[in-house]
Design an enzyme around this catalytic site. Structure first.
Site: not given
Ligand code: 0RA
Length: 646
Positions: A432, A508, A510, A512
């Site tokens: 990403e 990541d 998180d 997203d």
């Protein structure tokens, strides 16, 4: 030849022990593996016997209890395992069933059975692989019990009381010497299979009780679906918009083969047909599926011709798959002696079943179309659109191929490829963002690790047509880098051409990141399914925390508990330290990324597997489907698993 009784007994007993010894020596040969999948397979082996009782019409209730001490109970109200003496082996029949390989005890060919059907190992394997195993049988007015450890009898069959009921209770504790990774049962894996069984057997009620769970709402689940496969289709399409008021339901029997089918067209672009033979999910399809496909195509084609819906001068050619776009269906057949073939033994081979299914489906579907002309017209208009999109997708594919043939070496510019080219040893990291991509490029071992940075979010393939999907730049880059094509046909996707056997999604930690990961997994699941079936897709697990102490000591923690433990230890030794939370992969320098997440010696990868195809479909359609509310609820309920245990 006459033999005396006692030597007969000994001989058979020795044989029994040798059989179960073999199971303990090479458990994977019998249950597939000794990881999570094999562990849960034990439950299925027991439950299959209860389902056989249900198929024979003797059982309508099943209860599973996950106990706090590692035991699991399966209880049914079937006839109970027979306890009378086995004429040849001179042992109680139950002892034979529980200690002899393949001894189902059911030699009646005119019944449909599951047990012994797929893996053919039976409850005796569960016994062999259990530290302890109890059987309690309610039969002939008495309660009989027997106990084993690692497959060896420790309490001979005895009667302990009276009963008016019939049924079998099996309670076992998997042996940690065998299941070395973990012996912890997962409620969700069990629930997914029990829900499926309840849909397929409308007469059954299945309860699951998890005694480890304190939350009253999560402790117990009951599955009972009087609507059977029709309810199953409604459930699968809960987050899709159906094109009809209720699923088409078809049933009939030809040549001792009962056929049941529920079908529903919806607003999606994927085909979702699940097929079962004697309650076993036939993932690789087979004769029943070809019978169904032929009937569907023939029926819709002749209806369209008869009613002038597809103009004879039309330029589009409609292919079989166009009739199945946006179609959700469950096909369930019962076959007295099923032949399972294919790599995973989940492909039905019996040729007589093809015509049985074709005959039943053709006749009943014709009837339905004649009676529902409005729906028929809507469905056929959708089919034409599907054919047009397929044609556009074919052109898009050619364009991708041509573009990659023109570019240097044919690979996407953003790809940092590895230097060796033996797919078996090559890995590709799908990363990403460009900054994390940069770190990964610098940190990697360039001989066998390739990096493809992905910018922003890829398209949600759950809501887009195939031709739109193929216009997406990130998706194009992945297709070209992987090299195996895209789509469902054999010409469209070819595993032989795959350039890497490890495809590692690195996002990541998180919200997203988990969204992007789910988008990628959805794409692979819908359009490159063999990658997942083969176990080629993995998820990288970067750490959440870095703890730096004096003298350059660095520790990483993947969760809060580990972080706290490291902090406690550092305090004890009076060291100064600093804790930082990684907000994204981009914050890690190349060395850190290599050390924690990419070095095969130290990293942990999570392999993406699909335990239960129907549950996986449900998960993807919920996570990526239309409505926000069911998605939010689903994520909250499944926060622990949502993106991994599909
Ligand atoms: C052998 C023969 C019969 C039933 C069973 C085994 C049986 C096994 C299990 C395991 C769990 N629940 C079970 N229920 C039944 C046939 C019984 C008969 O002919 O009466």
């Amino acid at each position: 030849m006459a033999k005396n009784k006692s030597s007969d007994y000994k001989a058979s007993n020795i044989q029994v022990l040798e059989g179960l010894e073999a199971v303990r020596k090479r458990p994977s040969m019998y249950i597939g593996d000794t990881g999570q999948r094999g562990l849960h397979h034990l439950i299925n082996e027991v439950v299959d016997n209860s389902i056989d009782e249900a198929l024979a019409g003797y059982c309508d209730y099943l209860k599973i209890i996950i106990h706090e001490d590692g035991y699991l109970t399966v209880k049914d109200n079937g006839r109970g395992i027979p306890v009378d003496e086995h004429p040849k082996l001179k042992l109680p029949a139950v002892e034979v069933v529980l200690t002899k390989l393949h001894a189902g005890g059911k030699f009646d060919k005119n019944t449909y059975k599951v047990s012994g059907g797929l893996h053919g190992v039976g409850v005796s394997c569960v016994n062999a692989l259990s530290a302890s195993f109890y059987a309690e049988i309610h039969r002939d007015g008495e309660i009989h019990v027997m106990e084993f450890q690692k497959g060896r009898t420790v309490t001979q069959l005895k009667s302990v009381g009276k009963t008016k009921e019939t049924g079998t209770i099996i309670k076992f504790k998997p042996d940690p010497e065998i299941f070395t990774q973990s012996t912890e049962f997962k409620f969700d894996i069990i629930a997914d299979r029990m829900r499926e069984l309840a849909f397929l057997n409308p007469e059954i009620t299945i309860d699951i009780l998890d005694e480890r769970e304190e939350d009253e709402e999560l402790r117990e689940k009951t599955f009972h679906y009087a609507g059977g496969v029709k309810d199953f289709v409604r459930f699968l399409d809960e987050n899709r918009e159906p094109m009809m008021n209720e699923p088409i339901y078809i049933s009939g029997e030809v040549d001792m083969v009962p056929v049941e089918l529920a079908l529903q067209y919806n607003n999606s672009y994927t085909e979702n047909i699940f097929s079962y033979v004697n309650n076993i999910n036939t993932r690789e399809g087979g004769t029943h599926i070809s019978g169904f496909r032929r009937a569907l195509t023939r029926c819709l084609k002749s209806y369209a011709e008869k009613n002038n819906i597809i103009k004879s001068n039309s330029k589009i050619t409609i292919s079989g798959e166009d009739f199945r776009e946006g179609l959700t269906g469950v096909l369930s057949v019962k076959v007295p002696e099923p032949q399972f073939e294919g790599q995973t033994k989940t492909k039905l081979g019996n040729s007589e079943v093809q015509s049985a299914v074709e005959i039943v489906v053709y006749e009943k579907l014709n009837e339905y179309l004649e009676q529902n002309p409005k729906i028929a017209k809507k469905v056929l208009e959708k089919v034409v659109l599907a054919a047009e999109a397929r044609e556009a997708a074919r052109k898009a594919r050619q364009l991708i191929q041509r573009k990659s043939a023109m570019g240097g070496g044919g690979l996407p510019g953003k790809l940092a490829d590895c230097s060796i080219n033996d797919p078996e040893h090559c890995e590709i990291y799908l990363v990403e963002g460009d900054s994390a991509g940069g770190s990964a490029k610098m940190g990697r071992n360039r001989s066998f690790q390739a990096i493809l940075p992905l910018r922003g979010k890829i398209l949600n393939v759950e809501k887009a047509k195939i031709n739109k999907i193929l216009e997406n730049k990130e998706i194009q880059a992945m297709i070209t880098a992987l090299g195996a094509g895209v789509g469902h046909g054999e010409e469209d996707f070819d595993l032989e051409k795959l350039r890497y056997h490890k495809i590692i999604v690195m996002t990541d930690a998180d919200v997203d990141g988990s969204h992007i990961r789910t988008l990628l997994l959805t794409f692979f699941y819908r359009y490159m399914q063999p990658l997942i079936e083969k176990g080629y897709v993995y998820i990288a697990t970067p750490p959440l925390y870095r703890i730096t102490a004096s003298r350059g000591q660095i520790d990483y923690a993947w969760d809060d508990d580990t972080r706290d433990k490291i902090i406690r230890d550092l305090r004890k030794s009076n060291k100064k330290f600093d804790v930082s939370r990684y907000k994204g992969l981009g914050e890690m320098n190349p060395d850190q990324l290599w050390e924690t997440t990419m070095d095969p010696e130290t990293r942990t990868l999570q392999q993406v597997t699909v335990e239960n195809a129907a549950a996986a479909d449900k998960m993807f359609s919920t996570l990526m489907g239309g409505d926000v509310e069911p998605r939010r609820e689903f994520i909250e309920r499944n926060a622990k698993y949502a993106t991994l245990d599909i």
